[in-house]
Design an enzyme around this catalytic site. Structure first.
Site, short mmCIF file in Angstrom:
data_model
loop_
_atom_site.label_atom_id
_atom_site.label_comp_id
_atom_site.label_asym_id
_atom_site.label_seq_id
_atom_site.Cartn_x
_atom_site.Cartn_y
_atom_site.Cartn_z
N ASP A 18 0.87 -1.17 0.00
CA ASP A 18 0.00 0.00 0.00
C ASP A 18 0.91 1.23 0.00
O ASP A 18 2.10 1.11 0.29
CB ASP A 18 -0.89 -0.03 1.25
CG ASP A 18 -1.70 1.23 1.42
OD1 ASP A 18 -2.40 1.62 0.48
OD2 ASP A 18 -1.62 1.84 2.51
N ASP A 20 -0.15 5.16 0.97
CA ASP A 20 -0.39 6.12 2.04
C ASP A 20 -0.51 5.42 3.39
O ASP A 20 -1.34 4.52 3.57
CB ASP A 20 -1.68 6.90 1.76
CG ASP A 20 -1.55 7.77 0.52
OD1 ASP A 20 -0.79 8.73 0.56
OD2 ASP A 20 -2.21 7.45 -0.50
#
Length: 224
Positions: A18, A20
């Site tokens: 991922d 953020d």
């Protein structure tokens, strides 16, 4: 909890990250932009902001605006504002060095951000954009649906069950689980403990990777 993940006891064909909250911290900038949007729509900001993390802008907008609004247009406005506002965005400690240690064809980024925003944020903090970058633009169903992680694994040439997902938010953790991948939780941006059965680390300092003869990877922490 699969402690073998952090002790070299499990080999993975690929790592899927991922963005953020996992490779970079954008929470201050994101919440600043979204708070302005929420205020303009008369929403309870304190109730609203915890719902934005780990999911696509379009899904957030659809969840909160009443019928009749142009959700696509509203999400585009927010994305443009986020592209412009990168003040306070920073790498998670050790992320750049860790990514640089990985074989190029064995990792990718899977983010709920649109591609333009993802590239803007990666560039802003000096992190490399991988060859495999799966964004909100690439799937119909965003996190917590598993489509994005399955697509990333497939694009790299592997099954998701042979991959390790690096995540920070419940929606992304659920997406990794449903894809059949193993999950490692990054706690760098957590303001409160996250209840999870998955192993976790605070950041990438002290984390290293070894590569087997077949190209698969194993994680090790410095005190192993």
């Amino acid at each position: 909890m699969d402690r073998a993940i952090l002790s070299g006891g499990r080999a993975f064909s690929a790592f899927l990250f991922d963005m953020d909250g996992t490779l970079l911290s954008s929470v201050i900038a994101a919440e600043r932009v979204w708070a302005r949007w929420a205020s303009g729509h008369g929403l309870d900001i304190d109730a609203f902001l915890p719902t934005i993390h780990g999911v696509r802008a379009i899904d957030t907008v659809r969840r909160w605006v009443p019928p009749g609004f142009d959700a696509e247009a509203e999400a585009s406005k927010v994305t443009l504002a986020e592209i412009e506002d990168i003040d306070g965005i920073a790498q998670i400690a050790g992320a750049e060095a860790f990514l640089s240690s990985l074989p190029e064809n064995r990792w990718g980024i899977v983010t709920s951000a649109p591609r333009a925003l993802a590239r803007r944020r990666l560039e802003a903090v000096g992190l490399p954009a991988p060859a495999v970058l799966i964004t909100a633009d690439d799937v119909t169903n965003g996190k917590p649906h598993p489509d994005c992680y399955r697509l990333a694994a497939q694009t790299l040439g592997f099954d998701a069950s042979d991959c390790l997902v690096f995540e920070d938010a419940p929606a992304g953790i659920s997406a990794g689980e449903q894809a059949g991948a193993s999950v490692l939780v990054i706690r760098a941006t957590h303001m409160h403990p996250l209840e999870t059965a998955h192993p976790g680390i605070d950041d990438y300092d002290g984390l290293r990777v070894s590569v087997d003869a077949d190209g698969s990877m194993r994680l090790h922490i410095s005190n192993d």
